[in-house]
Design a protein around this motif. Structure first.
Motif, PDB file in Angstrom:
ATOM      1  N   UNK A  87      14.862  12.709  13.651  1.00 30.82           N
ATOM      2  CA  UNK A  87      13.964  13.423  12.743  1.00 30.82           C
ATOM      3  C   UNK A  87      14.355  14.897  12.617  1.00 30.82           C
ATOM      4  N   UNK A  88      14.937  15.486  13.675  1.00 33.10           N
ATOM      5  CA  UNK A  88      15.361  16.889  13.608  1.00 33.10           C
ATOM      6  C   UNK A  88      16.530  17.044  12.641  1.00 33.10           C
ATOM      7  N   UNK A  89      17.520  16.188  12.790  1.00 35.60           N
ATOM      8  CA  UNK A  89      18.687  16.246  11.899  1.00 35.60           C
ATOM      9  C   UNK A  89      18.283  15.988  10.460  1.00 35.60           C
ATOM     10  N   UNK A  90      17.442  14.969  10.271  1.00 42.03           N
ATOM     11  CA  UNK A  90      17.028  14.655   8.907  1.00 42.03           C
ATOM     12  C   UNK A  90      16.202  15.783   8.301  1.00 42.03           C
ATOM     13  N   UNK A  91      15.299  16.371   9.086  1.00 43.17           N
ATOM     14  CA  UNK A  91      14.473  17.456   8.567  1.00 43.17           C
ATOM     15  C   UNK A  91      15.304  18.633   8.094  1.00 43.17           C
ATOM     16  N   UNK A  92      16.335  18.976   8.854  1.00 39.79           N
ATOM     17  CA  UNK A  92      17.202  20.088   8.456  1.00 39.79           C
ATOM     18  C   UNK A  92      17.994  19.761   7.191  1.00 39.79           C
ATOM     19  N   UNK A  93      18.477  18.532   7.108  1.00 42.53           N
ATOM     20  CA  UNK A  93      19.214  18.115   5.908  1.00 42.53           C
ATOM     21  C   UNK A  93      18.304  18.155   4.687  1.00 42.53           C
ATOM     22  N   UNK A  94      17.103  17.584   4.828  1.00 44.15           N
ATOM     23  CA  UNK A  94      16.188  17.484   3.687  1.00 44.15           C
ATOM     24  C   UNK A  94      15.756  18.859   3.180  1.00 44.15           C
ATOM     25  N   UNK A  95      15.576  19.815   4.100  1.00 42.72           N
ATOM     26  CA  UNK A  95      15.180  21.161   3.662  1.00 42.72           C
ATOM     27  C   UNK A  95      16.266  21.812   2.816  1.00 42.72           C
ATOM     28  N   UNK A  96      17.521  21.630   3.202  1.00 46.89           N
ATOM     29  CA  UNK A  96      18.623  22.220   2.437  1.00 46.89           C
ATOM     30  C   UNK A  96      18.794  21.496   1.110  1.00 46.89           C
ATOM     31  N   UNK A  97      18.706  20.170   1.124  1.00 46.30           N
ATOM     32  CA  UNK A  97      18.880  19.398  -0.108  1.00 46.30           C
ATOM     33  C   UNK A  97      17.743  19.685  -1.091  1.00 46.30           C
ATOM     34  N   UNK A 101      12.037  23.643  -1.021  1.00 46.84           N
ATOM     35  CA  UNK A 101      10.735  23.229  -1.556  1.00 46.84           C
ATOM     36  C   UNK A 101       9.922  22.446  -0.527  1.00 46.84           C
ATOM     37  N   UNK A 102      10.570  21.905   0.471  1.00 42.90           N
ATOM     38  CA  UNK A 102       9.884  21.249   1.590  1.00 42.90           C
ATOM     39  C   UNK A 102      10.526  21.737   2.883  1.00 42.90           C
ATOM     40  N   UNK A 103       9.707  21.847   3.919  1.00 40.92           N
ATOM     41  CA  UNK A 103      10.210  22.435   5.172  1.00 40.92           C
ATOM     42  C   UNK A 103      10.807  21.357   6.077  1.00 40.92           C
ATOM     43  N   UNK A 104      11.540  21.825   7.053  1.00 38.58           N
ATOM     44  CA  UNK A 104      12.163  20.934   8.030  1.00 38.58           C
ATOM     45  C   UNK A 104      11.103  20.171   8.814  1.00 38.58           C
ATOM     46  N   UNK A 105      10.021  20.856   9.219  1.00 37.78           N
ATOM     47  CA  UNK A 105       8.971  20.206  10.008  1.00 37.78           C
ATOM     48  C   UNK A 105       8.256  19.098   9.251  1.00 37.78           C
ATOM     49  N   UNK A 106       7.960  19.348   7.975  1.00 37.17           N
ATOM     50  CA  UNK A 106       7.257  18.338   7.163  1.00 37.17           C
ATOM     51  C   UNK A 106       8.148  17.120   6.967  1.00 37.17           C
ATOM     52  N   UNK A 107       9.413  17.349   6.637  1.00 36.16           N
ATOM     53  CA  UNK A 107      10.331  16.224   6.422  1.00 36.16           C
ATOM     54  C   UNK A 107      10.568  15.439   7.709  1.00 36.16           C
ATOM     55  N   UNK A 108      10.711  16.154   8.826  1.00 34.35           N
ATOM     56  CA  UNK A 108      10.904  15.477  10.104  1.00 34.35           C
ATOM     57  C   UNK A 108       9.692  14.665  10.520  1.00 34.35           C
ATOM     58  N   UNK A 109       8.479  15.230  10.284  1.00 36.04           N
ATOM     59  CA  UNK A 109       7.245  14.500  10.621  1.00 36.04           C
ATOM     60  C   UNK A 109       7.081  13.261   9.748  1.00 36.04           C
ATOM     61  N   UNK A 110       7.399  13.389   8.468  1.00 38.17           N
ATOM     62  CA  UNK A 110       7.302  12.236   7.567  1.00 38.17           C
ATOM     63  C   UNK A 110       8.307  11.158   7.948  1.00 38.17           C
ATOM     64  N   UNK A 111       9.506  11.573   8.338  1.00 40.24           N
ATOM     65  CA  UNK A 111      10.531  10.629   8.793  1.00 40.24           C
ATOM     66  C   UNK A 111      10.039   9.874  10.028  1.00 40.24           C
ATOM     67  N   UNK A 112       9.439  10.601  10.987  1.00 40.72           N
ATOM     68  CA  UNK A 112       8.930   9.973  12.210  1.00 40.72           C
ATOM     69  C   UNK A 112       7.789   9.014  11.904  1.00 40.72           C
ATOM     70  N   UNK A 113       6.906   9.412  10.996  1.00 35.41           N
ATOM     71  CA  UNK A 113       5.781   8.553  10.622  1.00 35.41           C
ATOM     72  C   UNK A 113       6.259   7.251   9.992  1.00 35.41           C
TER      73      UNK A 113
END
Length: 198
Positions: A87-97, A101-113
């Motif tokens: 989730x950490x790696x994905x969150x960082x990737x998603x924030x850059x991509x 517009x979305x933060x690393x924490x939100x993307x990582x939490x959604x990935x984990x959920x």
């Protein structure tokens, strides 16, 4: 009963022609198909120019990935983080991509959920691989994005992470940190003292 009409009467009072029926083609002495073909060819050539320009936009040359899918040995720290906590790696990737517009924490939490509820977070992360490929015109290799993430999720995330790093992003500071860092990197004009000097 009535005498036949003479030629003088016909020239004086010609026989009226019936109005054209709009459902059927009229006989005018001119080939209708040729006019139709010219019109259709005109529009088809115009459409072909439009479609040609659209195809040129879509057919931009694709570039290969900077690293391979299985080149995880080059960065063993990233490999360990992705294997134990993707989730950490994905969150960082998603924030850059997403360009911040979305933060690393939100993307990582959604990935984990999604991973906890469906045990299939790869269905979510593969969309970001497709989005990233469209942004940077990358090849769809070695197979389609969904299959890459379903078969080898950690390797796919590591490859995307390394790709963004090779493009100059500092993945730890996020999108906004990278923007600020690049703005500070702009060379400023030297300041001039306002006071007079002899």
């Amino acid at each position: 009963m009535y005498p036949p009409k003479s030629n003088a009467y016909e020239s004086q009072y010609p026989t009226p022609t019936p109005p054209p029926s709009y459902g059927q083609p009229t006989t005018t002495g001119f080939p209708v198909s040729s006019a139709t073909n010219n019109t259709s060819s005109y529009y088809s050539s115009d459409n072909s120019q439009q479609y040609g320009s659209a195809l040129q936009i879509e057919s931009k040359p694709r570039v290969p990935w900077s690293t391979g899918l299985c080149d995880c040995a080059s960065d063993w720290k990233l490999c360990c983080i992705t294997c134990w906590c993707p989730c950490i790696t994905f969150g960082r990737i998603a924030e850059i991509v997403d360009k911040g517009s979305s933060s690393c924490g939100v993307n990582g939490a959604l990935y984990t959920l999604i991973a906890c509820v469906t045990a299939c977070a790869c269905c979510y992360s593969c969309f970001y691989r497709s989005k990233m490929r469209q942004q940077y015109l990358l090849h769809e290799r070695p197979c389609c994005d969904c299959l890459v993430h379903c078969c080898c999720e950690p390797c796919a995330l590591c490859q995307e992470y390394r790709e963004l790093e090779s493009r100059g992003f500092d993945m730890i500071i996020g999108w906004h940190g990278n923007v600020e860092q690049r703005n500070r990197g702009v060379i400023m004009a030297p300041s001039v003292d306002s006071g007079m000097s002899r």
